[in-house]
Design a protein around this motif. Structure first.
Motif, short mmCIF file in Angstrom:
data_model
loop_
_atom_site.label_atom_id
_atom_site.label_comp_id
_atom_site.label_asym_id
_atom_site.label_seq_id
_atom_site.Cartn_x
_atom_site.Cartn_y
_atom_site.Cartn_z
N ASP A 195 -109.90 29.24 9.35
CA ASP A 195 -109.33 28.38 8.31
C ASP A 195 -107.82 28.33 8.51
O ASP A 195 -107.28 28.89 9.46
CB ASP A 195 -109.67 28.90 6.90
CG ASP A 195 -109.34 30.37 6.73
OD1 ASP A 195 -108.46 30.87 7.47
OD2 ASP A 195 -109.97 31.02 5.88
N ARG A 246 -111.26 20.62 5.27
CA ARG A 246 -110.99 21.68 4.28
C ARG A 246 -110.56 22.99 4.93
O ARG A 246 -110.20 23.94 4.24
CB ARG A 246 -112.21 21.90 3.40
CG ARG A 246 -112.59 20.67 2.58
CD ARG A 246 -113.58 21.00 1.50
NE ARG A 246 -114.01 19.83 0.77
CZ ARG A 246 -113.33 19.29 -0.24
NH1 ARG A 246 -112.19 19.83 -0.63
NH2 ARG A 246 -113.78 18.21 -0.88
N ASP A 249 -104.55 23.43 7.03
CA ASP A 249 -103.41 23.66 6.13
C ASP A 249 -102.56 22.39 6.09
O ASP A 249 -101.79 22.12 7.01
CB ASP A 249 -102.59 24.85 6.65
CG ASP A 249 -101.39 25.14 5.76
OD1 ASP A 249 -101.34 24.59 4.63
OD2 ASP A 249 -100.51 25.92 6.17
N THR A 274 -112.85 13.12 1.05
CA THR A 274 -112.55 14.54 1.26
C THR A 274 -111.10 14.75 1.62
O THR A 274 -110.43 15.66 1.11
CB THR A 274 -113.45 15.10 2.37
OG1 THR A 274 -114.82 14.89 2.04
CG2 THR A 274 -113.20 16.60 2.57
N THR A 278 -108.24 16.80 -0.55
CA THR A 278 -107.58 17.95 0.07
C THR A 278 -106.07 17.75 0.10
O THR A 278 -105.30 18.68 -0.15
CB THR A 278 -108.12 18.16 1.49
OG1 THR A 278 -109.54 18.28 1.44
CG2 THR A 278 -107.54 19.41 2.12
N ALA A 282 -102.93 19.77 -1.80
CA ALA A 282 -101.83 20.33 -1.02
C ALA A 282 -100.47 19.84 -1.48
O ALA A 282 -99.44 20.28 -0.95
CB ALA A 282 -102.02 20.02 0.46
#
Length: 972
Positions: A195, A246, A249, A274, A278, A282
């Motif tokens: 991730d 997802r 970053d 999506t 996201t 952020a």
């Protein structure tokens, strides 16, 4: 027996026989360590490698398609293309158990295993050289893309491998290389980050304006192509495709607007929702989607930006779509700002037509522009009236950036001016010129010849007029440029040119007399208010006299009226609420604000809203008068560095030093000189502070709050008239050959102020500050002499005097800040470590006694000796002093740590704290040879510091002079 399926029991049982399950459902595979690596039977997979199952956990994934699952039931469902329940039953039958059996013994407990791959992120800098391009199975990469951090460090590499399958078909496989630990080895591995994956293009963030949209695409190759199609915008992507959104970053894009160019397939369309969710999480402030319909019905399936480039699309075509507001899906996001390629011209008095002649065969009147149609033997209209006023060029004298300044009325009858860059006539037959005129509301006829003839009309003709374009307000080759007019005389006409609404909001309301009688009048008798208004008038003088940018910060408790000081200063230029800026900005935004206010007042409200971590850098930037050097899209040095000279005012509840301390930083002398702090009240008692705040007198009002309220209402009605009048008077005073004499008189007044206010002990920093206070006072007196303020002669100089004295008192004297900080550093060290680092030398009466008591506790790290001297006085009593004998090495390394020890030694010598012999003084030495205990008869060089002279505050202060400003000539 229950009919409910027991998924957990079946999954655990399957995990105990994981290799048998995998060999049954993925037959073309083999065990490699703790993984089963096989060919994926659900697709045309030519070789094993992408599809693998973890035999310890049951987790499986196909890196080529991003398909994955968490257990072996999900694996069976995926391979058999069936539901999870049916997969559970089939797997149970294979294992010889009932899927609904809840009595089956629990599987043996397994010890929790560490992750097979533990990333080290970010990788160490030295690891970049060893990042591989060769895969142990797939060979050497045909191409690879490096993911860098914002500072340029390598974070990750994505490589492409071209292979030929058993069927002879050429295939592409992608593998990420990340740095981390696996099987006890810390190195680069061909594995993906779990991730927080980085964005491709982070190292380019600083090269683009944060207000410009960021273009996101799918895939690194598409990102490289997008950079050619959008050269003025930051283009980025992420690793792993739509299913890895997802896991990425996106926080570096916080505060920005994003345009997303999806691939032309179902996955691309499905990823929009999506991605938007996201990005919003952020901190992205706007999201829009590129309209793929712009590429026509034949746009290939799965096509992306790379395909667009290969199919012949150009940056000019996409710029045209942006200018025409057609690039993005209508209503497709929170913010879809259009970005026309040519800015609207904010102009003052445009040149008249004078001798400008229309091209042969064309005529212009109030009805429009006409050309003579030879076939029809009559005139035909092209468009509504469109006058070419002048040829324009860069006002900096470079001879570049030529354009044509035109004037017309839009459909609502509103007069418009547009400077058409000449380069637009070279784009696809001048299509962008026509689009720009359409966009601004010119009525162009619809017949086939209209657009072509319009371009012919604009490019032809004999244009006699010339105009130079100034890209910011302020001084420009001897004249002062404002949005509505240019004050002063120049060889060529000069016009202000902006790419939109100016950031500096000049706006007049009421008359000068109304502002003087309702605002300036009530500043009299209040030094801080007079100083604030005088500072507003001083800004044009900064450039005129070659001064550095001046900054003053009003600090003090809430509700004293600090904002009122900024407001009265802003009222010289416009409506305070509109003209005043805020500290709540990024450093890039503050840079743009400063450039927009060059030669004018910049007022920044509430310093507590800025990030304490960057305040020091911002103060240096504002005070230095220039912004960052930025590279162009080719990595070369750009020529778009912002520059300015001005006076800026700030306010807040704390001093700059207090804000810096919150982030663990210290104030430097350079910061203090660029950001002079003024306590925003002269009242001594708490009662008077609450009653009057920033004011010394409330005139006929009950208190400072009532006066502030009156000023607030008056400034909303009357503002912005004083500054143009001040400029008229200033330009008149410096016109022709009078400039040198006028500037010399101002410099003489500044020098006189410094002569009266400074002593011989004044440091260079205080001298610099005195010049700034003086210039503010001189500006106020100049405005008063022109009848702009209504104050008595000398009022502004008295205010400058009061503020300067207040500043001197608050900082603790005339010395340089670094000198004060160095002395405080030495005082702190000797006070803190006098017992623990210095051996006691108890011989108050006889320095020659070199034998000390061996029972006295010693220190592990001795900096020297501490000897007490007693002075007996039968009348006033005995007193004692301490002399420190400091070894030179510890004086440099410990006592003066972090500072210039020679400079500290000179300071100690000058204040009499360093005991030196006549010989040392004559030779310029700072150490003296001295006998010391435990050193026999040998003399050792030491720094001898007398504590009483070090600790006393005997800095010479300026003599008290009643009304120092009275000695300054305030006449003009």
């Amino acid at each position: 027996m229950s009919n409910k399926l027991n998924f957990k029991v079946v999954a655990d049982a399957a995990l105990n026989s994981a290799e048998s399950v995998c060999s049954h459902w993925a037959q073309d595979g083999k065990r490699q360590g703790h993984e089963w690596v096989a060919i994926n039977p659900t697709r045309a997979d030519g070789s094993a490698g992408s599809f693998s199952i973890n035999l310890n956990t049951g987790v499986w994934s196909d890196f080529a398609t991003d398909d994955s699952g968490g257990d072996l039931i999900a694996l069976v469902a995926y391979l058999e293309r069936i539901e999870q329940g049916e997969a559970c039953k089939r797997l149970a039958a294979f294992l010889g158990m009932d899927a609904s059996d809840t009595t089956a013994p629990p599987p043996a407990k397994r010890k929790p295993k560490k992750p097979a791959f533990e990333p080290v992120y970010p990788p160490p800098a030295k690891a970049a050289k060893s990042c591989p391009v060769k895969h142990y199975q797939l060979g050497t990469a045909s191409r690879y893309w490096d993911y860098f951090s914002e500072s340029g460090g390598l974070l990750m590499r994505v490589a492409r491998f071209d292979r030929t399958g058993t069927d002879g078909e050429r295939k592409k496989e992608y593998r990420p290389a990340n740095y981390g630990k696996k099987n006890g080895y810390t190195k680069w591995h061909w594995l993906q980050l779990p991730d927080n994956r980085p964005l491709y293009g982070l190292e380019l963030l600083g090269r683009f304006d944060a207000s410009a949209p960021v273009v996101l695409v799918e895939g690194e190759k598409a990102a490289d192509a997008a950079r050619l199609l959008f050269p003025d915008r930051l283009c980025m992507t992420w690793s792993g495709g739509s299913k890895a959104i997802r896991k990425t970053d996106f926080k570096p894009l916080a505060g920005r607007v994003v345009w997303f160019w999806p691939d032309n397939d179902e996955a691309g369309a499905a990823s929009v929702g999506t991605l938007q969710a996201t990005l919003t999480a952020a901190g992205v402030v706007g999201f829009a989607v590129v309209d793929l319909a712009n590429f026509g019905p034949e746009w290939p399936e799965k096509a992306d930006a790379a395909d667009a480039l290969e199919l012949g699309y150009t940056a000019e075509q996409l710029s045209a779509l942006i200018a025409d507001n057609r690039l993005l899906v209508a209503g497709g996001g929170d913010s879809t700002p259009s970005a026309p390629n040519t800015p609207e011209l904010q102009t003052g008095a445009a040149p008249e037509l004078s001798d400008n002649a229309a091209p042969f065969g064309y005529t212009v009147d109030d009805g429009g522009v006409y050309f003579f149609d030879a076939k029809a033997e009559k005139k035909r209209r092209i468009c509504a009236r469109l006058d070419v006023l002048a040829l324009s060029r860069d006002g900096h004298g470079t001879g570049r950036n030529w354009g044509k300044l035109v004037r017309f009325c839009d459909y609502d009858g509103v007069e418009k001016h547009w400077n058409i860059p000449m380069r637009l006539f070279a784009t696809e037959g001048g299509a962008e010129v026509v689009r720009g005129l359409f966009d601004r509301g010119l009525d162009i006829d619809s017949h086939r010849e209209a657009k072509r003839k319009l371009l012919e009309y604009l490019q032809g003709g004999d244009i006699k007029n010339r105009v130079a374009l100034a890209y910011k307000m302020g001084w420009h080759k001897g004249v002062f440029v404002l949005p509505e007019r240019t004050i002063g005389e120049s060889k060529d006409p000069v016009m202000y040119y902006s790419e939109g609404e100016p950031l500096c909001k000049l706006s007049p309301a009421g008359t000068l007399e109304q502002w003087r009688d309702n605002v300036a009048k009530y500043c009299a008798g209040n030094p801080l208010a007079v100083f604030a208004v005088s500072a507003a008038f001083s800004s044009p003088l900064v450039e005129l006299l070659g001064y550095e940018t001046m900054g003053f910060h009003f600090y003090g408790d809430s509700s004293w009226g600090k904002s009122t000081l900024l407001n009265v200063a802003c009222s010289v230029y416009g409506k305070p609420d509109d003209y005043k800026c805020t500290w709540r900005s990024t450093d890039n935004a503050l840079e743009a604000q400063a450039a927009a206010h060059s030669d004018l007042l910049l007022a920044l409200d509430e310093i507590n809203q800025v990030d304490p971590r960057i305040i020091g850098d911002v103060v240096y930037m504002l005070g230095n008068g220039q912004g960052k050097h930025r590279a162009n899209d080719r990595g070369q040095a750009g020529n778009n560095q912002h520059r300015w000279r001005l006076t800026f005012l700030s306010n807040g509840e704390k001093t700059l030093e207090q804000y810096l301390m919150e982030s663990g930083k210290a104030q430097t002398g350079g910061m203090e000189m660029r950001f002079i702090g003024l306590r925003s009240t002269f009242q001594e008692s708490e009662t008077d502070r609450k009653k009057y705040g920033v004011f010394n007198t409330a005139h006929e009002f009950e208190g400072g709050a009532a006066l502030s309220e009156h000023l607030r209402e008056a400034m909303n009605k009357y503002h912005g008239t004083a500054f143009p009048e001040f400029l008229e008077a200033l330009l008149s005073a410096v016109s022709g050959d009078k400039r040198a004499v006028f500037c010399e008189r101002l410099i003489e007044k500044v020098a006189n102020f410094k002569k009266i206010h400074l002593t011989a002990n004044a440091g260079g920093q205080v001298t610099r500050a005195a010049s700034k206070f003086a210039l503010v006072g001189v500006a106020g007196e100049l405005a008063t002499s022109k009848g702009l303020t209504g104050w008595q002669k000398g009022e502004a100089m008295r205010a400058a005097d009061a503020c300067f004295q207040s500043w001197i008192e608050a900082r603790g004297g005339e010395g340089n800040l670094e000198d004060k900080q160095m002395l405080e550093h030495v005082r702190e060290n000797l006070s803190k470590y006098s017992e623990s680092r210095f051996k006691r030398w108890d011989s108050p009466d006889d320095e020659g006694k070199l034998v000390i008591d061996s029972h006295v506790p010693t220190t592990a790290e001795a900096w020297g000796y501490r000897r007490e001297e007693v002075d007996s006085d039968p009348l006033e009593g005995d007193t004692s002093d301490v002399v420190f004998y400091i070894y030179p090495e510890h004086f440099r390394r410990s006592v003066c740590k972090g500072w210039d020890y020679k400079r500290i030694a000179r300071l100690l010598r000058d204040r009499g704290a360093l005991i030196l012999s006549d010989t040392a003084l004559r030779k310029g030495e700072f150490t003296v040879p001295s006998p010391l205990p435990n050193h026999g008869k040998k003399r050792v060089r030491v720094y001898k510091v007398r504590n009483s002279m070090l600790m006393c505050d005997d800095e010479s202060e300026a003599p008290e002079v009643e009304n120092k400003a009275a000695g300054v000539d305030s006449s003009f």
